[in-house]
Enzyme design. Structure first.
Site, PDB file in Angstrom:
ATOM      1  N   ALA A   1      64.164   3.910 -14.399  1.00  0.00           N
ATOM      2  CA  ALA A   1      64.223   3.215 -13.108  1.00  0.00           C
ATOM      3  C   ALA A   1      64.287   1.705 -13.313  1.00  0.00           C
ATOM      4  O   ALA A   1      65.061   1.005 -12.653  1.00  0.00           O
ATOM      5  CB  ALA A   1      63.020   3.586 -12.243  1.00  0.00           C
ATOM      6  N   ASP A   2      63.472   1.186 -14.224  1.00  0.00           N
ATOM      7  CA  ASP A   2      63.526  -0.237 -14.558  1.00  0.00           C
ATOM      8  C   ASP A   2      64.914  -0.635 -15.047  1.00  0.00           C
ATOM      9  O   ASP A   2      65.501  -1.628 -14.611  1.00  0.00           O
ATOM     10  CB  ASP A   2      62.523  -0.555 -15.665  1.00  0.00           C
ATOM     11  CG  ASP A   2      61.128  -0.833 -15.134  1.00  0.00           C
ATOM     12  OD1 ASP A   2      61.000  -1.216 -13.963  1.00  0.00           O
ATOM     13  OD2 ASP A   2      60.163  -0.672 -15.906  1.00  0.00           O
ATOM     14  N   LEU A   3      65.417   0.125 -16.010  1.00  0.00           N
ATOM     15  CA  LEU A   3      66.677  -0.226 -16.644  1.00  0.00           C
ATOM     16  C   LEU A   3      67.842  -0.174 -15.665  1.00  0.00           C
ATOM     17  O   LEU A   3      68.691  -1.079 -15.635  1.00  0.00           O
ATOM     18  CB  LEU A   3      66.944   0.705 -17.831  1.00  0.00           C
ATOM     19  CG  LEU A   3      65.959   0.583 -18.993  1.00  0.00           C
ATOM     20  CD1 LEU A   3      66.226   1.665 -20.029  1.00  0.00           C
ATOM     21  CD2 LEU A   3      66.034  -0.789 -19.626  1.00  0.00           C
TER      22      LEU A   3
END
Length: 394
Positions: free
Chosen positions: A167-169
């Protein structure tokens, strides 16, 4: 500033990086690798370890190709210095909780009065408004709320997180794409705009066909483990010396696969006649295939199946990934010299341009390594810089 020989396709753009941890730095890393002049603005107090060990692999991989300056944005003069930076900047990236930038007085509406051409990019956990606006957002929280953990893992295993901060990436990648779109649009309008990305939206967007199964087909996807949930047979199969991936979905490939493994009975079995039949009887089909694949080594099967055009591949540990001849040929890593760590190898970009390639030009800087250089560029002399240090503005 960058020397002419190191200029990349984004070298004409200046980026002010206020982000930390992962999603924001991922966005900026993409811009930096393509040549943008990135100034990483850090608190003189550090980030309380939120970015990880400075000289650790994660931090070094995330923050190459940047210059670092320290700046106390809780002070009025620190905010004034940031505004001076913004005057001739093209992009600003931040991933504070949504209310923080307003309290500091560095929100988009405010900085737009300083530079109407500024592309201001914000990444948050759940969005800049709405009922969850103020909630802190972390990758695993988004994986759970975005549905990913309900479809990852073995059937009946319970929720399982993906082994990377997906999700961050992806929020970072989507934000970088939004920035580039805004820069292109600015060429027509002459104005910047506010680009927004968040972990929850990014995670939902990455669900792709699994989300469509619910939205269009009203089917709730379940865990399928290493098996593909809809394309059968695709999954992990045992071999004489380990495991391998095989993707034999589709009528033509499936029949070719049955021929290669010398299993005409699997091609002729009416329970495996169509993809729908194979899906219904997946467990029996995979068990039958596994009984055959156990008889040869992974390497032998890979050679045999690839010769026949059946998708397959080994399942590598990380050291094996970077030893693979095709991975080495793709040249997806770069070496860079760090003044403390020496030679450092980092992961690069997954896209290539024929004339203007990406590059890793400099290692991750130490905190505030370029503070004086940046302040000099803004017109501060040595006496003024000494005063700013004495007042703990930088």
């Amino acid at each position: 500033m960058q020397s002419p020989e190191n200029r990349g396709p984004l070298a004409r753009f200046k980026v002010v990086d206020l982000s930390r941890v992962r999603a924001g730095p991922t966005t900026v890393r993409h811009l930096a690798d393509w040549g943008a002049d990135v100034i990483k603005v850090e608190s003189p107090e550090g980030d309380a370890g939120m970015g990880g060990e400075r000289h650790g692999p994660d931090f070094q991989n995330l923050h190459r190709n940047k210059r670092s300056m320290t700046l106390n944005l809780k002070s009025a003069e620190g905010v004034e210095i940031l505004k001076r930076l913004v005057r001739d900047a093209d992009v600003l990236v931040e991933n504070y909780r949504p209310d923080v930038k307003f309290r500091l007085g560095i929100d988009y509406a405010t900085l737009r009065t300083v530079n109407p051409r500024l592309v201001y990019a914000s990444i948050s956990g759940f969005g800049q408004d709405g009922p969850y606006r103020e909630r802190p957002g972390f990758d695993q929280i988004a994986q759970g709320m975005g549905g990913l953990m309900s479809i990852t893992g073995l059937p009946g295993q319970g929720p399982v997180r993906v082994g990377i901060p997906v999700a961050d990436l992806t929020a970072g990648i989507f934000c970088a794409m939004g920035i580039l779109v805004a820069l292109l649009e600015r060429e027509q309008s002459g104005e910047g705009q506010w680009v927004q990305s968040n972990l929850l939206s990014a995670q939902i967007a990455m669900l792709d066909f699994q989300a469509a199964r619910w939205l269009i087909g009203h089917e709730i996807p379940e865990q399928a483990g290493n098996d593909h949930p809809t394309s059968i047979p695709t999954g992990v199969f045992p071999t004489f010396d380990g495991y391998m991936n095989i993707g034999a979905a589709g009528e033509a490939i499936y029949r070719r696969f049955c021929k290669v493994i010398d299993a005409p009975e699997l091609a002729g079995d009416p329970e495996f006649a169509t993809n729908a039949d194979r899906s219904k009887n997946r467990a029996r089909l995979h068990e039958a295939i596994g009984a055959i694949t156990r008889k040869r080594t992974t390497a032998a099967w890979i050679d045999l199946l690839n010769e026949s055009g059946v998708p397959c591949g080994p399942i590598y540990q990380m050291n094996e990934v970077f030893a693979d001849p095709q991975v080495r040929h793709l040249n997806i890593t770069r070496h860079v010299q760090h003044k403390t760590l020496g030679d450092v190898e980092v992961v690069g970009q997954a896209v290539e341009l024929s004339r203007t390639p990406w590059s890793v030009r400099t290692a991750t800087p130490d905190p505030g390594e370029h503070t004086d250089d940046v302040l000099h560029e803004l017109g501060y002399d040595n006496a003024a810089i000494a005063r700013l240090r004495e007042q703990q503005v930088v």
